[in-house]
Scaffold this active site. Sequence first.
Site, short mmCIF file in Angstrom:
data_model
loop_
_atom_site.label_atom_id
_atom_site.label_comp_id
_atom_site.label_asym_id
_atom_site.label_seq_id
_atom_site.Cartn_x
_atom_site.Cartn_y
_atom_site.Cartn_z
N GLY A 154 123.18 -20.29 -1.08
CA GLY A 154 122.85 -21.04 0.12
C GLY A 154 122.68 -22.54 -0.05
N ASP A 207 132.02 -8.75 4.49
CA ASP A 207 133.14 -9.16 3.65
C ASP A 207 133.88 -10.29 4.36
OD1 ASP A 207 135.52 -9.45 2.34
OD2 ASP A 207 136.11 -7.34 2.47
N CYS A 230 134.45 -23.55 -8.42
CA CYS A 230 133.94 -24.20 -9.63
C CYS A 230 134.77 -23.73 -10.82
CB CYS A 230 132.45 -23.98 -9.82
SG CYS A 230 131.95 -22.28 -9.97
#
Length: 320
Positions: free
Chosen positions: A127, A174, A246
């Site tokens: 978050g 999902d 990332c």
Amino acid sequence: MDRQDPDALPPLPAAFAALLDAVIPPEHRAMVEASYAEPKDAVVRHNPLQGVSLAHAAEALAALGAEPLPGVEGVWRVPAAARERLTRHPLVEQGALYIQGAASQAAVWALDPQPGEDILDLAAAPGGKTALIAARLANRGRIAAVEPVRARFFRLKANLQRLGVTCAQLYLKDGTQVGRLVPQRFDRVLLDAPCSSEAQFTRLDPASWAHWSPRKVRASAALQARLLRSAVQALKPGGVLLYSTCSLSPQEDELVLDALLRERDDLTVEPLPWPCPLPAAPGLAAWDGQPLHPDLQRARRVLPSRWTDAFFLARLRKAG
Ligand SMILES: C[S@@+](CC[C@H](N)C(=O)[O-])C[C@H]1O[C@@H](n2cnc3c(N)ncnc32)[C@H](O)[C@@H]1O
């Protein structure tokens, strides 16, 4: 932790070292190599949703030797030696300060959410970016935050509460299904995709790459392609989609987008709003001897350094 002799540390996995050879521009190679062998400085931001003033936060951080980052208000770099004190700081515990990498914040700077908008955060836990979007909206607008992994969903919920976020609705779902359920619904979509997490590698802790393999990269790329199509479907005409990972692997970055751009002509890659100078390179022009869609050079690869982790960012606009 003090700087260690790089020769005494375990080497990076050979396949990953080969990837660095292929994707890191030579002029940045020494900086990137060094970053895997040293403790990193932390980056922390002021969270305006918790009622603590920026001046008070700045004063507390000055005592830790923090330096403000240029170009972005309320973001500081804290020396590695002070990281533990920062982590235990009462302002961090109460959510008035939030430790969040500069490249991770850059995804939200580039998304550029505006108060009153409908935003989709399609892979939201824990978050950090949802909370920064809410801060940018000053809690005015609506964020739909999606996370399918139950334990991570509850962590997301707890984090957003601690950070004073009131404009987010959370969905245990999902993300690949969302576009079909709510097509053309959102002004902006963030897809900070699940990835092989290469940014977390450090030679100070070989466990950091224990779960990585070229196979994991391929599996991540397949899921990213499905999530990306869902994200595009959920976006309003004229809307902005920010795709980030990332990971340094082109399979998870340029190649996922290259396939999408070749199958649709209503998407363009835009230059990224980039308020703060981070060590970065343009998206790749070619991979494996094949040219990539030329728009992809407008994407940015944030490079691992003493104070940044590897990150890939691309901002797409859907034709209106
Ligand atoms: C890179 S993390 C997101 C980090 C988050 N945006 C932040 O800034 O805190 C990716 C997240 O995607 C979630 N994820 C995995 N599969 C997914 C799917 N099918 N749909 C949506 N999210 C998924 C993972 O559980 C993980 O929490």
